[in-house]
Scaffold this motif. Structure first.
Motif, PDB file in Angstrom:
ATOM      1  N   HIS A  12       3.590   6.526 -17.964  1.00 24.53           N
ATOM      2  CA  HIS A  12       3.456   5.811 -16.683  1.00 24.53           C
ATOM      3  C   HIS A  12       2.972   6.763 -15.586  1.00 24.53           C
ATOM      4  N   VAL A  16      -0.580   6.510 -13.604  1.00 28.44           N
ATOM      5  CA  VAL A  16      -0.682   6.196 -12.171  1.00 28.44           C
ATOM      6  C   VAL A  16      -1.379   7.334 -11.414  1.00 28.44           C
ATOM      7  N   GLY A  60       4.062  -0.265 -17.918  1.00 27.55           N
ATOM      8  CA  GLY A  60       5.049  -0.673 -16.899  1.00 27.55           C
ATOM      9  C   GLY A  60       5.961  -1.766 -17.433  1.00 27.55           C
ATOM     10  N   ARG A  63       8.367  -0.408 -19.763  1.00 34.37           N
ATOM     11  CA  ARG A  63       9.473   0.293 -19.080  1.00 34.37           C
ATOM     12  C   ARG A  63      10.540  -0.707 -18.633  1.00 34.37           C
ATOM     13  N   LYS A  69      17.394   1.232 -18.104  1.00 35.24           N
ATOM     14  CA  LYS A  69      18.225   0.409 -17.215  1.00 35.24           C
ATOM     15  C   LYS A  69      18.306  -1.052 -17.629  1.00 35.24           C
ATOM     16  N   TYR A  74      15.569  -4.852 -12.900  1.00 32.95           N
ATOM     17  CA  TYR A  74      14.329  -5.009 -12.128  1.00 32.95           C
ATOM     18  C   TYR A  74      14.077  -6.436 -11.657  1.00 32.95           C
ATOM     19  N   LYS A  83       6.583  -4.092  -5.244  1.00 33.89           N
ATOM     20  CA  LYS A  83       5.704  -3.134  -5.926  1.00 33.89           C
ATOM     21  C   LYS A  83       4.657  -3.879  -6.753  1.00 33.89           C
ATOM     22  N   MET A  84       5.091  -4.943  -7.437  1.00 34.04           N
ATOM     23  CA  MET A  84       4.147  -5.727  -8.253  1.00 34.04           C
ATOM     24  C   MET A  84       3.075  -6.379  -7.365  1.00 34.04           C
ATOM     25  N   PHE A  87       0.598  -3.879  -6.248  1.00 34.05           N
ATOM     26  CA  PHE A  87      -0.298  -3.531  -7.362  1.00 34.05           C
ATOM     27  C   PHE A  87      -1.360  -4.628  -7.555  1.00 34.05           C
ATOM     28  N   ILE A 138       2.916   1.812  -3.288  1.00 32.22           N
ATOM     29  CA  ILE A 138       3.504   1.573  -4.615  1.00 32.22           C
ATOM     30  C   ILE A 138       4.535   2.649  -4.989  1.00 32.22           C
ATOM     31  N   ALA A 142       8.417   2.206  -5.686  1.00 30.15           N
ATOM     32  CA  ALA A 142       8.917   2.665  -6.998  1.00 30.15           C
ATOM     33  C   ALA A 142      10.148   3.549  -6.819  1.00 30.15           C
ATOM     34  N   ARG A 147      16.101   3.750  -7.428  1.00 29.84           N
ATOM     35  CA  ARG A 147      17.416   4.191  -6.939  1.00 29.84           C
ATOM     36  C   ARG A 147      18.303   3.029  -6.525  1.00 29.84           C
TER      37      ARG A 147
HETATM   38  C1  HEM Z   1       2.607  -3.761 -13.738  1.00 27.17           C
HETATM   39  C2  HEM Z   1       2.712  -2.620 -13.086  1.00 27.17           C
HETATM   40  C3  HEM Z   1       3.940  -1.740 -13.080  1.00 27.17           C
HETATM   41  C4  HEM Z   1       5.193  -1.955 -13.629  1.00 27.17           C
HETATM   42  C5  HEM Z   1       5.694  -3.167 -14.416  1.00 27.17           C
HETATM   43  C6  HEM Z   1       5.983  -0.791 -13.321  1.00 27.17           C
HETATM   44  C7  HEM Z   1       7.304  -0.597 -13.700  1.00 27.17           C
HETATM   45  C8  HEM Z   1       8.035   0.538 -13.477  1.00 27.17           C
HETATM   46  C9  HEM Z   1       9.368   0.782 -13.981  1.00 27.17           C
HETATM   47  C10 HEM Z   1      10.172  -0.195 -14.823  1.00 27.17           C
HETATM   48  C11 HEM Z   1       9.765   2.001 -13.546  1.00 27.17           C
HETATM   49  C12 HEM Z   1      11.096   2.697 -13.853  1.00 27.17           C
HETATM   50  C13 HEM Z   1      11.939   2.804 -12.601  1.00 27.17           C
HETATM   51  C14 HEM Z   1      13.310   3.362 -12.925  1.00 27.17           C
HETATM   52  O1  HEM Z   1      13.427   4.556 -13.265  1.00 27.17           O
HETATM   53  O2  HEM Z   1      14.277   2.595 -12.847  1.00 27.17           O
HETATM   54  C15 HEM Z   1       8.667   2.551 -12.770  1.00 27.17           C
HETATM   55  C16 HEM Z   1       8.683   3.787 -12.137  1.00 27.17           C
HETATM   56  C17 HEM Z   1       7.673   4.283 -11.367  1.00 27.17           C
HETATM   57  N1  HEM Z   1       6.469   3.676 -11.100  1.00 27.17           N
HETATM   58 FE1  HEM Z   1       5.838   1.910 -11.875  1.00 27.17          FE
HETATM   59  N2  HEM Z   1       5.224   0.092 -12.590  1.00 27.17           N
HETATM   60  C18 HEM Z   1       3.972  -0.460 -12.426  1.00 27.17           C
HETATM   61  C19 HEM Z   1       2.915   0.100 -11.743  1.00 27.17           C
HETATM   62  C20 HEM Z   1       2.968   1.282 -11.031  1.00 27.17           C
HETATM   63  C21 HEM Z   1       1.895   1.826 -10.252  1.00 27.17           C
HETATM   64  C22 HEM Z   1       0.498   1.211 -10.081  1.00 27.17           C
HETATM   65  C23 HEM Z   1       2.323   2.969  -9.685  1.00 27.17           C
HETATM   66  C24 HEM Z   1       1.481   3.815  -8.771  1.00 27.17           C
HETATM   67  C25 HEM Z   1       1.873   4.699  -7.967  1.00 27.17           C
HETATM   68  C26 HEM Z   1       3.695   3.180 -10.126  1.00 27.17           C
HETATM   69  C27 HEM Z   1       4.488   4.252  -9.783  1.00 27.17           C
HETATM   70  C28 HEM Z   1       5.750   4.509 -10.273  1.00 27.17           C
HETATM   71  C29 HEM Z   1       6.520   5.709  -9.977  1.00 27.17           C
HETATM   72  C30 HEM Z   1       6.075   6.877  -9.104  1.00 27.17           C
HETATM   73  C31 HEM Z   1       7.734   5.565 -10.664  1.00 27.17           C
HETATM   74  C32 HEM Z   1       8.899   6.566 -10.691  1.00 27.17           C
HETATM   75  C33 HEM Z   1       9.913   6.183  -9.633  1.00 27.17           C
HETATM   76  C34 HEM Z   1      11.067   7.172  -9.600  1.00 27.17           C
HETATM   77  O3  HEM Z   1      11.680   7.432 -10.655  1.00 27.17           O
HETATM   78  O4  HEM Z   1      11.376   7.685  -8.514  1.00 27.17           O
HETATM   79  N3  HEM Z   1       4.039   2.124 -10.951  1.00 27.17           N
HETATM   80  N4  HEM Z   1       7.627   1.649 -12.748  1.00 27.17           N
END
Ligand code: HEM
Length: 151
Positions: A12, A16, A60, A63, A69, A74, A83-84, A87, A138, A142, A147
């Motif tokens: 992921h 990104v 994503g 995840r 979790k 979510y 966030k969705m 995106f 985003i 995220a 958190r």
């Molecule tokens: C369909 C699109 C997406 C889905 C379904 C998705 C889903 C998720 C999920 C389930 C997590 C785990 C969060 C956790 O640890 O509880 C996550 C983390 C994260 N996502 Fe996405 N995401 C998507 C798109 C994006 C995009 C486009 C970005 C661009 C910046 C992004 C940036 C992040 C970041 C930086 C984290 C880490 C957050 C952290 O642990 O502090 N995501 N995402």
């Protein structure tokens, strides 16, 4: 410890960051008089945008369902949905530049004297700029959702 969660998180993050790089590259390239070689490059970069965005959706969603979790963490969280939405908006904003790049490239291939109309260039640039700004939201969402903010 959960290897699936770790591998999904790594994929992921790599994806990104790649998408951020692509938006940045498009922002830098869409300016001045765009020679045919740059137009070709833009079309190539933009194709990767689509592939990487599709992979982000797949990873994503994995995840959400296979992460540590659990999906319930979510789907009831409004920050996740914000966030969705962000995106999806970024994806929608990218449609016009994609169509422009393809059309300019096609015209430049058929006519070596073709130059991109200034108004079209300015509008494509504005779309890419808007993509960049919304994209910045985003990781903010995220980090908050990860958190537990958003219930
Ligand atoms: C369909 C699109 C997406 C889905 C379904 C998705 C889903 C998720 C999920 C389930 C997590 C785990 C969060 C956790 O640890 O509880 C996550 C983390 C994260 N996502 Fe996405 N995401 C998507 C798109 C994006 C995009 C486009 C970005 C661009 C910046 C992004 C940036 C992040 C970041 C930086 C984290 C880490 C957050 C952290 O642990 O502090 N995501 N995402």
């Amino acid at each position: 410890m959960d290897t699936t969660d770790l591998l999904l998180a790594i994929a992921h993050h790599l994806l990104v960051f790649s998408l951020a790089g692509i938006i940045g590259a498009e922002f830098v390239l869409v300016r001045g008089d765009l020679p045919a070689v740059t137009l070709k490059r833009l079309v190539g970069i933009d194709r990767h945008y689509g592939i990487i965005a599709a992979l982000i959706v797949i990873v994503g969603v994995c995840r959400v369902f296979f992460g540590l979790k659990g999906w319930e963490f979510y789907v009831y969280n409004w920050v996740f949905w914000a966030k969705m939405v962000a995106f999806i908006i970024v994806g929608l904003l990218s449609v016009i530049p994609t169509m422009r790049f393809i059309s300019w490239n096609r015209q430049a291939s058929g006519d070596p004297s073709f130059s991109v109309p200034a108004a079209e260039l300015a509008s494509a640039k504005n779309y890419v700029r808007a993509e960049g700004f919304i994209f910045l939201l985003i990781p903010v969402f995220a980090a908050a959702m990860a958190r537990g903010y958003g219930y």
